[in-house]
Design an enzyme around this catalytic site. Structure first.
Site, PDB file in Angstrom:
ATOM      1  N   ASP A 115      69.220  31.858  77.210  1.00 61.23           N
ATOM      2  CA  ASP A 115      68.285  32.496  76.694  1.00 61.23           C
ATOM      3  C   ASP A 115      66.783  32.209  77.445  1.00 61.23           C
ATOM      4  O   ASP A 115      66.830  31.543  78.191  1.00 61.23           O
ATOM      5  CB  ASP A 115      68.107  31.529  75.170  1.00 61.23           C
ATOM      6  N   ILE A 116      65.946  32.972  77.089  1.00 56.98           N
ATOM      7  CA  ILE A 116      64.780  33.174  77.741  1.00 56.98           C
ATOM      8  C   ILE A 116      64.103  31.642  77.835  1.00 56.98           C
ATOM      9  O   ILE A 116      63.505  31.370  79.000  1.00 56.98           O
ATOM     10  CB  ILE A 116      63.619  34.074  77.135  1.00 56.98           C
TER      11      ILE A 116
END
Length: 240
Positions: A115-116
């Site tokens: 995920d970011i």
């Protein structure tokens, strides 16, 4: 007869120099002639200027350095804020690589995603077969995460995750057993062998807790302890 077969086999592995340069991201095929003038390209220790020269990969030196490997496997310590995608807007993880790696054909892709806001170990490769093997649910590839939690552990999470009975919201099958090691009341190391969407965050949400920081310590046996945020290194074939 044997010699002719050997020569035929050698020719199979030979291709035009401009094809090598293009596939490995050094330049496009149309730029190859200029590239050869601006750089010292040796084939068997002789400088070449003709982009159509037939060569073996191992015979080529560019400015005294061998060609990059035909298949690259990279481990990178992903910083927060970077996206594991080729197409999304924002800061893409591939921008952390040298430009010629970004220009390779086939493209380098991440093996799975983070995920970011998740940091840590991620592998990247242009080897499609390896990518498939390491993302296949059947392979049980080990991943270890350092998880910082909003609330203290309740005390039963270790047994719960190891039970193999946790069914996440929206899933119809239970998760495979996961191994939790408590570091302190709000910090754990979690080992899983699956890669479901937001799996670690959803596992702790299942217990009523929230992940506020997630860092992957290890993927498929590879760690980034010696790499700073955004740094990477090439993995040698014998280590993969």
């Amino acid at each position: 007869m044997l010699i002719s077969k050997l020569l035929k086999r050698i020719r199979i592995f030979m291709k035009r120099l401009d094809a090598f340069l293009s596939s490995l991201g050094y330049c496009s095929r149309s730029e190859a002639r200029l590239f050869l003038r601006l750089n010292t390209v040796l084939v068997k220790n002789e400088r070449v200027f003709n982009p159509s020269t037939k060569v073996n990969h191992c015979d080529v030196l560019i400015n005294s350095e061998p060609l990059d490997a035909e298949k690259l496997v990279i481990i990178l310590n992903k910083p927060s804020g970077y996206i594991c995608s080729h197409n999304d807007a924002g800061k893409l993880i591939y921008s952390l690589l040298p430009l010629r790696y970004q220009n390779r054909n086939p493209k380098i892709s991440t093996i799975g995603r983070l995920d970011i806001d998740t940091t840590g170990a991620i592998l990247l490769t242009d080897d499609g077969e390896l990518n498939h093997k390491l993302t296949s649910p059947k392979k049980d590839v080990k991943k270890i995460y350092e998880v910082t939690l909003q609330n203290p552990l309740k005390g039963d999470e270790k047994e719960l995750f190891f039970s193999g009975e946790v069914i996440l919201n929206g899933e119809d099958k239970p998760l495979k057993p996961a191994f939790l090691k408590q570091i302190n009341s709000n910090l754990v190391h979690l080992e899983i062998v699956e890669g479901k969407y937001h799996q670690v965050k959803r596992m702790f949400a299942y217990t009523g807790n929230k992940v506020i920081k997630l860092h992957r310590l290890e993927f498929a046996g590879f760690r980034v302890d010696d790499l700073k945020d955004g740094e990477f290194k090439i993995l040698e074939n014998d280590k993969i």
